[in-house]
Design a protein around this motif. Structure first.
Motif, PDB file in Angstrom:
ATOM      1  N   SER A  56     -11.520  17.122  17.748  1.00  9.39           N
ATOM      2  CA  SER A  56     -11.247  18.579  17.278  1.00  9.39           C
ATOM      3  C   SER A  56     -10.136  18.375  16.448  1.00  9.39           C
ATOM      4  CB  SER A  56     -10.993  19.567  18.350  1.00  9.39           C
ATOM      5  OG  SER A  56      -9.911  18.942  18.964  1.00  9.39           O
ATOM      6  N   GLY A  87      -6.462  18.822  15.058  1.00 10.12           N
ATOM      7  CA  GLY A  87      -5.086  19.252  15.375  1.00 10.12           C
ATOM      8  C   GLY A  87      -4.213  20.003  14.517  1.00 10.12           C
ATOM      9  N   ALA A  88      -2.777  19.566  14.426  1.00 16.74           N
ATOM     10  CA  ALA A  88      -1.958  20.348  13.594  1.00 16.74           C
ATOM     11  C   ALA A  88      -2.094  19.525  12.166  1.00 16.74           C
ATOM     12  CB  ALA A  88      -0.601  19.761  14.276  1.00 16.74           C
ATOM     13  N   ILE A  89      -1.797  20.344  11.178  1.00 14.44           N
ATOM     14  CA  ILE A  89      -1.816  20.154   9.674  1.00 14.44           C
ATOM     15  C   ILE A  89      -0.515  20.073   9.318  1.00 14.44           C
ATOM     16  CG2 ILE A  89      -2.183  21.012   7.585  1.00 14.44           C
ATOM     17  CD1 ILE A  89      -5.236  21.863   8.320  1.00 14.44           C
ATOM     18  N   VAL A  90      -0.167  18.889   8.669  1.00 18.85           N
ATOM     19  CA  VAL A  90       1.276  19.285   8.003  1.00 18.85           C
ATOM     20  C   VAL A  90       1.000  18.944   6.474  1.00 18.85           C
ATOM     21  CG1 VAL A  90       3.483  17.855   7.724  1.00 18.85           C
ATOM     22  CG2 VAL A  90       2.378  17.862   9.939  1.00 18.85           C
ATOM     23  N   MET A 100       1.845  18.086   2.775  1.00 17.55           N
ATOM     24  CA  MET A 100       3.023  17.111   2.108  1.00 17.55           C
ATOM     25  C   MET A 100       3.601  17.788   1.146  1.00 17.55           C
ATOM     26  SD  MET A 100       0.652  13.837   2.459  1.00 17.55           S
ATOM     27  CE  MET A 100      -0.989  14.284   2.758  1.00 17.55           C
ATOM     28  N   PRO A 137      -4.532  17.689  -0.252  1.00 21.63           N
ATOM     29  CA  PRO A 137      -4.516  16.756   0.649  1.00 21.63           C
ATOM     30  C   PRO A 137      -3.289  17.009   1.540  1.00 21.63           C
ATOM     31  CG  PRO A 137      -4.471  16.044  -1.459  1.00 21.63           C
ATOM     32  CD  PRO A 137      -4.115  17.410  -1.627  1.00 21.63           C
ATOM     33  N   VAL A 138      -3.531  17.060   3.061  1.00 21.40           N
ATOM     34  CA  VAL A 138      -2.423  16.962   3.793  1.00 21.40           C
ATOM     35  C   VAL A 138      -2.631  16.121   4.994  1.00 21.40           C
ATOM     36  CG1 VAL A 138      -2.850  19.760   3.819  1.00 21.40           C
ATOM     37  CG2 VAL A 138      -4.227  18.561   5.568  1.00 21.40           C
ATOM     38  N   ARG A 139      -1.861  16.235   5.969  1.00 21.66           N
ATOM     39  CA  ARG A 139      -1.528  15.198   7.203  1.00 21.66           C
ATOM     40  C   ARG A 139      -2.248  15.837   8.206  1.00 21.66           C
ATOM     41  NH1 ARG A 139       3.687  12.047   9.318  1.00 21.66           N
ATOM     42  NH2 ARG A 139       2.951  10.720   7.655  1.00 21.66           N
ATOM     43  N   GLN A 140      -3.360  15.618   8.511  1.00 22.07           N
ATOM     44  CA  GLN A 140      -4.225  16.161   9.710  1.00 22.07           C
ATOM     45  C   GLN A 140      -4.460  15.360  10.938  1.00 22.07           C
ATOM     46  OE1 GLN A 140      -6.603  18.965   9.291  1.00 22.07           O
ATOM     47  NE2 GLN A 140      -6.290  18.620  11.603  1.00 22.07           N
ATOM     48  N   THR A 141      -4.115  15.922  12.011  1.00 26.94           N
ATOM     49  CA  THR A 141      -3.921  15.127  13.384  1.00 26.94           C
ATOM     50  C   THR A 141      -5.629  15.604  13.921  1.00 26.94           C
ATOM     51  OG1 THR A 141      -1.955  15.248  13.802  1.00 26.94           O
ATOM     52  CG2 THR A 141      -3.112  14.902  15.801  1.00 26.94           C
ATOM     53  N   VAL A 142      -6.206  14.688  14.434  1.00 25.75           N
ATOM     54  CA  VAL A 142      -7.745  14.700  14.914  1.00 25.75           C
ATOM     55  C   VAL A 142      -7.276  14.442  16.578  1.00 25.75           C
ATOM     56  CG1 VAL A 142      -9.743  13.890  15.249  1.00 25.75           C
ATOM     57  CG2 VAL A 142      -8.739  13.981  12.951  1.00 25.75           C
ATOM     58  N   ASP A 145      -3.249  10.512   6.611  1.00 25.30           N
ATOM     59  CA  ASP A 145      -2.573  11.149   5.485  1.00 25.30           C
ATOM     60  C   ASP A 145      -3.782  11.410   4.411  1.00 25.30           C
ATOM     61  OD1 ASP A 145      -0.190  11.673   6.297  1.00 25.30           O
ATOM     62  OD2 ASP A 145       0.720   9.609   5.905  1.00 25.30           O
ATOM     63  N   GLU A 146      -3.386  12.388   3.560  1.00 32.31           N
ATOM     64  CA  GLU A 146      -4.226  12.626   2.113  1.00 32.31           C
ATOM     65  C   GLU A 146      -5.768  13.073   2.609  1.00 32.31           C
ATOM     66  OE1 GLU A 146      -3.320  12.310  -0.729  1.00 32.31           O
ATOM     67  OE2 GLU A 146      -1.141  11.524  -0.322  1.00 32.31           O
ATOM     68  N   THR A 173      -8.222  19.415   2.950  1.00 26.67           N
ATOM     69  CA  THR A 173      -8.531  20.627   3.612  1.00 26.67           C
ATOM     70  C   THR A 173      -9.743  21.077   3.588  1.00 26.67           C
ATOM     71  OG1 THR A 173      -7.740  22.205   1.810  1.00 26.67           O
ATOM     72  CG2 THR A 173      -6.157  21.466   3.740  1.00 26.67           C
ATOM     73  N   LEU A 212     -13.515  13.419  12.710  1.00 29.67           N
ATOM     74  CA  LEU A 212     -12.753  14.176  11.753  1.00 29.67           C
ATOM     75  C   LEU A 212     -13.984  15.161  10.823  1.00 29.67           C
ATOM     76  CD1 LEU A 212     -10.400  15.213   9.927  1.00 29.67           C
ATOM     77  CD2 LEU A 212     -10.338  13.220   8.809  1.00 29.67           C
TER      78      LEU A 212
END
Lengths: 307, 248
Positions: A299, A301-304, A306, B63-68, B87-88, B91, B144
């Protein structure tokens, strides 16, 4: 009929949310406890993220406890000294609870914590209510059945820092009410409950307070802990949904008077027996969800973003 | 809308201007406003070519930093066990084309141009790549894409682009209701003989607007005031309801 909840970030039927609030209000009116322990799992079932459900629930508890506190205050049922002592523990407990909530949220384990917490909470409450109503039912059929002793005290009288609580007619260690307040505070922050249904038995059986004073004083503790939790959740975790809270509170305001009316007419122990089964069913549903293989293993998770 | 198409046509018919550009592109709206009633949006991309060819349109979110996150079974419970950040990560990503991509583009892709989702995702970078085995990293990458696909943010199908007389094209882009905010880039490519001969990009701004957006911002930027407001509201209604209740 849908309303967009800006913090939960989803749209839900507003009559449904008013209805859920009314159910909690009905519970509050019938049994004198806030009903938050039912509301949070119901919100999670309809899709509200658990973190938002818990924090918003704390906001709802404020509304259900303020009118109760004012009414109890007028009747002189609030032991301010006891309330303040418990609140000392309550504020420390709820503050550490909110920070623990934030840490668990960051490491991705808050949803599990909330679910486990509710499984345990609902199982214990459901089981206790079931046992209690069965016992009442037996006693009705057989009035000679032995009654339980009202309360015993051992530890409470041996600990240091003894204080006199005049209105409660107690001379006990301040550590016990502080400890109870602390534990309820942590639970309030993590699970969003007011905790009346744990607090009241603890005050009556553990501390030995008179029932009426215990009810009045517990609403004192619950109100101020809920205010602290709502404020800190809003500032630290940004998880209080004010639109959701408004609907729940309005629903609660409608439901509470009906609850008090119903309580006077309906037989208490049968109702409690029925409710205990509903609570146990919810606990089982939450538990199955924890053990069942999820639809999706991965799933987002968090988005950061840039810079 | 019609005026805009007419403007594009006028430009197309003026030979001196067309020679400068192989393609003209515009959007029906330059922004998407996500309000409380947002149920998705349709954006029309249209334009004209200077000579017949195929058109491929890509839509890429910020483009964002996304955690899976990955759920793992521990003592019978499904808990969040693994996590990997990339990274990159766009969305949102979608592709539309006049014909199936396999008929337009060479199988190995066009050097230096990312068109398909897998080509676009080739540039995402895992954070701390040394801490995970390559095959496990691959599973997180696939996870992802699956998770994004479930939220309709990486549509699997290539959408249609309609071509009129080999020169005018239009494509209806459909965006889902849970659209992440940010600056999107819509790029149209002219493809001839398996080569992209021209590319034109247009920005699309997706932002939250209206009362609910203000509340969302306030919860973050003025969290103290927001908290005080939430508490006061609860106190006021709770007290009011109690007052009314005692008089009923």
């Amino acid at each position: 009929m849908e309303v967009y909840l800006p913090i939960a970030e989803l749209s839900l039927d507003w009559p449904l949310l008013l209805g859920l609030g009314a159910i909690a209000g009905l519970m509050a009116g019938m049994f004198g406890v806030g009903g938050g322990f039912l509301l949070t799992p119901l919100l999670i079932f309809v899709g509200v993220p658990p973190t938002v459900a818990v924090a918003t629930q704390a906001n709802q508890v404020i509304a259900t406890s303020i009118s109760g506190l004012l009414a109890q205050w007028q009747r002189g049922n609030v032991d301010t000294r006891m309330g303040m002592t418990m609140l000392l523990g309550g504020l420390v407990g709820s503050t550490s609870g909110v920070f623990l909530f934030g840490v668990l949220k960051r490491i991705g384990q808050i949803d599990l914590t909330i679910a486990l917490g509710y499984v345990i909470l609902l199982s214990v409450i459901g089981a206790l209510m079931l046992v209690e109503s069965v016992r009442t039912w037996r006693r009705r059929r057989d009035p000679q059945a032995p009654r339980r002793r009202l309360h015993q005290h051992y530890l409470v009288h041996r600990l240091p820092f003894k204080m006199r609580f005049y209105r409660s007619r107690l001379y006990i260690s301040a550590l016990v009410p502080i400890g109870i307040g602390f534990a309820i505070g942590v639970l309030s922050a993590l699970l969003g409950i007011g905790g009346g249904f744990i607090l009241l038995p603890a005050m009556i059986y553990l501390l030995g307070m008179p029932t009426l004073v215990a009810i009045g004083t517990s609403s004192f503790q619950i109100l101020f802990v809920a205010i602290n939790v709502t404020f800190l959740q809003a500032v630290e975790n940004h998880t209080v949904d004010i639109v959701l809270a408004l609907l729940l509170i309005l629903g609660g305001a409608i439901g509470t008077p009906f609850g008090s009316g119903l309580a006077a007419k309906l037989p208490g122990f049968q109702l409690r027996g029925l409710l205990s089964l509903v609570i146990l069913a919810m606990a089982i549903k939450l538990m199955i969800e924890l053990f069942a293989r999820p639809d999706a293993i991965y799933s987002l998770g968090a988005i950061v973003r840039m810079p | 809308m019609i005026a805009r198409v007419a403007a594009v046509l006028t430009l197309l018919l003026a030979p001196s201007m067309v020679s400068a550009q192989a393609m003209l592109v515009d959007l029906s709206k330059p922004r998407v406003a996500i309000t409380s009633a947002f149920k998705g949006a349709d954006i029309l991309v249209f334009g004209a070519l200077d000579a017949p060819g195929d058109v491929v349109i890509t839509v890429s979110g910020t483009p964002v930093r996304q955690t899976v996150l990955r759920k793992e079974r521990i003592l019978g419970l499904w808990v969040t066990g693994g996590r990997q950040t990339f990274d990159e990560v766009p969305t949102y990503y979608a592709v539309a084309a006049t014909r199936p991509l396999s008929q337009i583009l060479p199988a190995e892709g066009v050097a230096g141009v990312a068109i398909t989702l897998s080509e676009r995702l080739a540039s995402i970078r895992p954070v701390d790549p040394g801490r995970r085995r390559p095959d496990d990293m691959e599973r997180f990458r696939d996870g992802l894409v699956d998770a994004k696909r479930r939220e309709l943010l990486y549509p699997a199908e290539v959408g249609p682009v309609n071509l009129v007389a080999g020169r005018l094209f239009r494509a209806e882009l459909q965006f889902p209701s849970r659209l992440p905010v940010g600056d999107y880039q819509i790029t149209a490519y002219v493809v001839r003989d398996g080569q992209t001969v021209s590319a034109v990009s247009r920005p699309l701004i997706v932002s939250k607007e209206g009362f609910s957006a203000e509340l969302f911002d306030a919860a973050r930027d003025q969290s103290i005031g927001y908290g005080v407001l939430a508490i006061s509201m609860a106190l006021l209604i709770g007290w009011g309801a109690g007052w009314v209740g005692r008089r009923l």
